[in-house]
Design a protein around this motif. Structure first.
Motif, mmCIF file in Angstrom:
data_model
loop_
_atom_site.group_PDB
_atom_site.id
_atom_site.type_symbol
_atom_site.label_atom_id
_atom_site.label_comp_id
_atom_site.label_asym_id
_atom_site.label_seq_id
_atom_site.Cartn_x
_atom_site.Cartn_y
_atom_site.Cartn_z
ATOM 1 N N VAL A 99 -19.711 -3.257 3.544
ATOM 2 C CA VAL A 99 -18.919 -2.216 4.209
ATOM 3 C C VAL A 99 -17.553 -2.756 4.607
ATOM 4 O O VAL A 99 -16.513 -2.087 4.467
ATOM 5 N N PHE A 100 -17.509 -3.982 5.111
ATOM 6 C CA PHE A 100 -16.238 -4.592 5.515
ATOM 7 C C PHE A 100 -15.303 -4.742 4.316
ATOM 8 O O PHE A 100 -14.098 -4.466 4.401
ATOM 9 N N VAL A 101 -15.853 -5.192 3.179
ATOM 10 C CA VAL A 101 -15.029 -5.355 1.969
ATOM 11 C C VAL A 101 -14.491 -4.011 1.498
ATOM 12 O O VAL A 101 -13.325 -3.884 1.128
ATOM 13 N N LEU A 102 -15.340 -3.017 1.519
ATOM 14 C CA LEU A 102 -14.898 -1.691 1.081
ATOM 15 C C LEU A 102 -13.797 -1.147 1.976
ATOM 16 O O LEU A 102 -12.823 -0.534 1.507
ATOM 17 N N LEU A 103 -13.919 -1.345 3.277
ATOM 18 C CA LEU A 103 -12.874 -0.868 4.196
ATOM 19 C C LEU A 103 -11.565 -1.606 3.955
ATOM 20 O O LEU A 103 -10.469 -1.016 4.014
ATOM 21 N N THR A 104 -11.640 -2.909 3.684
ATOM 22 C CA THR A 104 -10.429 -3.693 3.422
ATOM 23 C C THR A 104 -9.734 -3.221 2.158
ATOM 24 O O THR A 104 -8.507 -3.039 2.118
ATOM 25 N N VAL A 105 -10.531 -2.991 1.094
ATOM 26 C CA VAL A 105 -9.949 -2.506 -0.167
ATOM 27 C C VAL A 105 -9.321 -1.136 0.015
ATOM 28 O O VAL A 105 -8.227 -0.847 -0.484
ATOM 29 N N ALA A 106 -9.994 -0.251 0.759
ATOM 30 C CA ALA A 106 -9.456 1.093 0.999
ATOM 31 C C ALA A 106 -8.143 1.020 1.748
ATOM 32 O O ALA A 106 -7.199 1.770 1.480
ATOM 33 N N ASN A 107 -8.073 0.093 2.707
ATOM 34 C CA ASN A 107 -6.832 -0.060 3.478
ATOM 35 C C ASN A 107 -5.698 -0.549 2.591
ATOM 36 O O ASN A 107 -4.552 -0.091 2.684
ATOM 37 N N LEU A 108 -5.991 -1.500 1.711
ATOM 38 C CA LEU A 108 -4.969 -2.008 0.797
ATOM 39 C C LEU A 108 -4.503 -0.934 -0.166
ATOM 40 O O LEU A 108 -3.321 -0.802 -0.467
ATOM 41 N N LEU A 109 -5.475 -0.158 -0.679
ATOM 42 C CA LEU A 109 -5.103 0.929 -1.592
ATOM 43 C C LEU A 109 -4.235 1.952 -0.894
ATOM 44 O O LEU A 109 -3.255 2.444 -1.441
ATOM 45 N N HIS A 110 -4.573 2.266 0.338
ATOM 46 C CA HIS A 110 -3.757 3.242 1.074
ATOM 47 C C HIS A 110 -2.344 2.735 1.283
ATOM 48 O O HIS A 110 -1.365 3.459 1.152
ATOM 49 N N GLY A 111 -2.234 1.415 1.605
ATOM 50 C CA GLY A 111 -0.901 0.848 1.809
ATOM 51 C C GLY A 111 -0.081 0.889 0.547
ATOM 52 O O GLY A 111 1.120 1.187 0.556
ATOM 53 N N SER A 112 -0.710 0.610 -0.625
ATOM 54 C CA SER A 112 0.048 0.606 -1.875
ATOM 55 C C SER A 112 0.451 2.003 -2.279
ATOM 56 O O SER A 112 1.524 2.231 -2.843
ATOM 57 N N LEU A 113 -0.435 2.988 -2.006
ATOM 58 C CA LEU A 113 -0.088 4.369 -2.359
ATOM 59 C C LEU A 113 1.011 4.913 -1.469
ATOM 60 O O LEU A 113 1.745 5.828 -1.854
ATOM 61 N N ALA A 114 1.140 4.373 -0.257
ATOM 62 C CA ALA A 114 2.146 4.894 0.666
ATOM 63 C C ALA A 114 3.548 4.419 0.327
ATOM 64 O O ALA A 114 4.529 4.939 0.841
ATOM 65 N N GLN A 115 3.673 3.388 -0.502
ATOM 66 C CA GLN A 115 4.994 2.876 -0.840
ATOM 67 C C GLN A 115 5.771 3.906 -1.654
ATOM 68 O O GLN A 115 5.215 4.606 -2.492
ATOM 69 N N THR A 116 7.073 3.953 -1.400
ATOM 70 C CA THR A 116 7.948 4.940 -2.048
ATOM 71 C C THR A 116 9.090 4.232 -2.752
ATOM 72 O O THR A 116 9.629 3.248 -2.235
ATOM 73 N N LYS A 117 9.461 4.752 -3.909
ATOM 74 C CA LYS A 117 10.607 4.215 -4.642
ATOM 75 C C LYS A 117 11.780 5.165 -4.431
ATOM 76 O O LYS A 117 11.704 6.348 -4.759
ATOM 77 N N HIS A 118 12.858 4.667 -3.876
ATOM 78 C CA HIS A 118 14.051 5.469 -3.593
ATOM 79 C C HIS A 118 15.162 5.094 -4.588
ATOM 80 O O HIS A 118 15.590 3.942 -4.619
ATOM 81 N N VAL A 119 15.632 6.070 -5.372
ATOM 82 C CA VAL A 119 16.760 5.837 -6.277
ATOM 83 C C VAL A 119 18.042 6.100 -5.493
ATOM 84 O O VAL A 119 18.331 7.249 -5.118
ATOM 85 N N VAL A 120 18.796 5.069 -5.217
ATOM 86 C CA VAL A 120 19.986 5.173 -4.363
ATOM 87 C C VAL A 120 21.012 6.108 -4.995
ATOM 88 O O VAL A 120 21.416 5.926 -6.146
ATOM 89 N N GLY A 121 21.424 7.126 -4.222
ATOM 90 C CA GLY A 121 22.413 8.085 -4.709
ATOM 91 C C GLY A 121 21.849 9.108 -5.663
ATOM 92 O O GLY A 121 22.609 9.941 -6.174
ATOM 93 N N ASP A 122 20.538 9.056 -5.926
ATOM 94 C CA ASP A 122 19.888 9.986 -6.862
ATOM 95 C C ASP A 122 20.612 9.960 -8.205
ATOM 96 O O ASP A 122 20.806 8.888 -8.765
ATOM 97 N N THR A 123 21.043 11.133 -8.710
ATOM 98 C CA THR A 123 21.667 11.188 -10.042
ATOM 99 C C THR A 123 23.049 10.546 -10.082
ATOM 100 O O THR A 123 23.516 10.156 -11.154
ATOM 101 N N THR A 124 23.707 10.426 -8.936
ATOM 102 C CA THR A 124 25.038 9.803 -8.918
ATOM 103 C C THR A 124 24.936 8.300 -9.152
ATOM 104 O O THR A 124 25.825 7.692 -9.749
#
Length: 353
Positions: A9-34
């Motif tokens: 159970v502890f391992v599963l919770l740790t993996v779920a937490n890591l997956l959530h952290g990776s999914l929360a990351q966002t890629k921002h394209v500076v200036g968008d199309t400009t």
């Protein structure tokens, strides 16, 4: 067995937490199309862009720019305020440049090329700590909610008591026939576009240029210029001996002849990176509809029944008309009566003689 279950159970919770952290990351394209360039709005452009985003630790900034014409330098606040790119915390010269945000707080980026930061190519963002607690789904209620006893009344259909307003013609604008002012590139202005020469080709394809129209080139002072050149120099990006050169923005160019016109930026390397424009200019349109020439004074318009265009003027209205009736039916009748009278007198005279 129980210890193994707890460890699983502890391992599963740790993996779920890591997956959530990776999914929360966002890629921002500076200036968008400009992209990452000298924007026509100056530093305010990137300030407005950043104000609409939320940056968290683990997110990535992606800077798109023309390699060799810009770079990405992470600097201190003092260097940022003074546009000092001599000492940097991080510098990336190849595009696209990906920078991972690995700390909280205010972070500062600029282009270290001379004059680029002072012309507005700088970015300041605030990075916050990423949330580590997963978002829990709402728990279902133990007992389903009871259906409402009172049925919802059906919406009353809209009635047409009020007549529809009659279309007005007074407020309808007349079609524009005068000169039009075009801002080259619209919001991106006159710069090195992130998608190359296609940006200005696409922009021009949606316009209809004519003699008398005005082109406005917006760009930071000393960062670019505008040169009108021949087709051969446009194709080869040769800025030697241009037809005309404009260096002080905003540049206003009035289109004074028909045909194809060619414009480039004469700063070394800018034309080959896409800062070039070709347009086709047609004839100017008249501001008022063409009218038929007015007849000269005293002239009588031609009759619609006369193929030759000549008109028959009644004798009573024609100046200098003869007092005798014109040759026609009534004249022939008068001559016939007179001749009959003369014949009668001749017969009577011969009888009495």
């Amino acid at each position: 067995m129980e210890k193994n279950l707890i460890a699983l159970v502890f391992v599963l919770l740790t993996v779920a937490n890591l997956l959530h952290g990776s999914l929360a990351q966002t890629k921002h394209v500076v200036g968008d199309t400009t992209g990452w360039t000298i924007a026509s709005g100056g530093a305010q452009f990137y300030s407005n862009w950043a104000s609409k985003k939320t940056f968290t630790v683990g997110d990535t900034l992606v800077f798109n720019f023309a390699s060799g014409q810009h770079d990405v330098s992470k600097v201190t606040k003092t260097a940022y305020d003074g546009c000092n790119g001599a000492t940097t915390l991080l510098k990336v010269t190849n595009s696209p440049a990906s920078v991972t945000l690995n700390e909280t707080g205010q972070q500062y980026f600029l282009c270290s090329f001379p004059g680029h930061c002072s012309a507005g190519q700088k970015l300041s963002i605030n990075v916050v700590k990423a949330s580590t607690s997963p978002v829990s789904a709402p728990k279902p209620s133990a007992t389903p909610p009871k259906a409402s006893v009172t049925p919802t009344a059906a919406p009353t259909p809209a009635t047409t008591v009020s007549p529809a307003p009659a279309p007005t013609t007074a407020d309808s604008p007349a079609p524009a026939t005068g000169a039009v002012t075009y801002t080259v590139g619209d919001s991106i202005g006159w710069t090195i576009p992130s998608n190359g020469a296609a940006a200005y080709t696409t922009w021009a394809s949606r316009k209809s240029f004519k003699v008398g129209d005005v082109l406005v080139f917006n760009f930071p002072l000393k960062a670019h210029n505008v040169e009108e050149v021949t087709k051969e120099k446009y194709d080869s990006c040769n800025s030697a001996s241009p037809i005309a050169t404009f260096s002080t923005p905003p540049v206003r160019v009035t289109l004074n002849k028909t045909g194809t016109h060619y414009y480039i930026c004469g700063v070394t390397g800018h034309c080959s990176l896409g800062q070039k424009l070709t347009i086709k200019v047609g004839g100017g349109s008249s501001s008022s509809p063409a009218t038929s020439p007015s007849p000269s004074a005293g002239a009588t318009p031609p009759s619609a029944d006369s193929p030759s265009g000549s008109t028959s003027v009644p004798s009573s209205q024609s100046p200098g008309a003869s007092a005798n009736p014109p040759q026609g039916t009534s004249g022939a009748a008068s001559l016939g009566v007179a001749g009959l009278f003369v014949t009668f007198l001749s017969v009577a005279a011969a009888f009495f003689c």
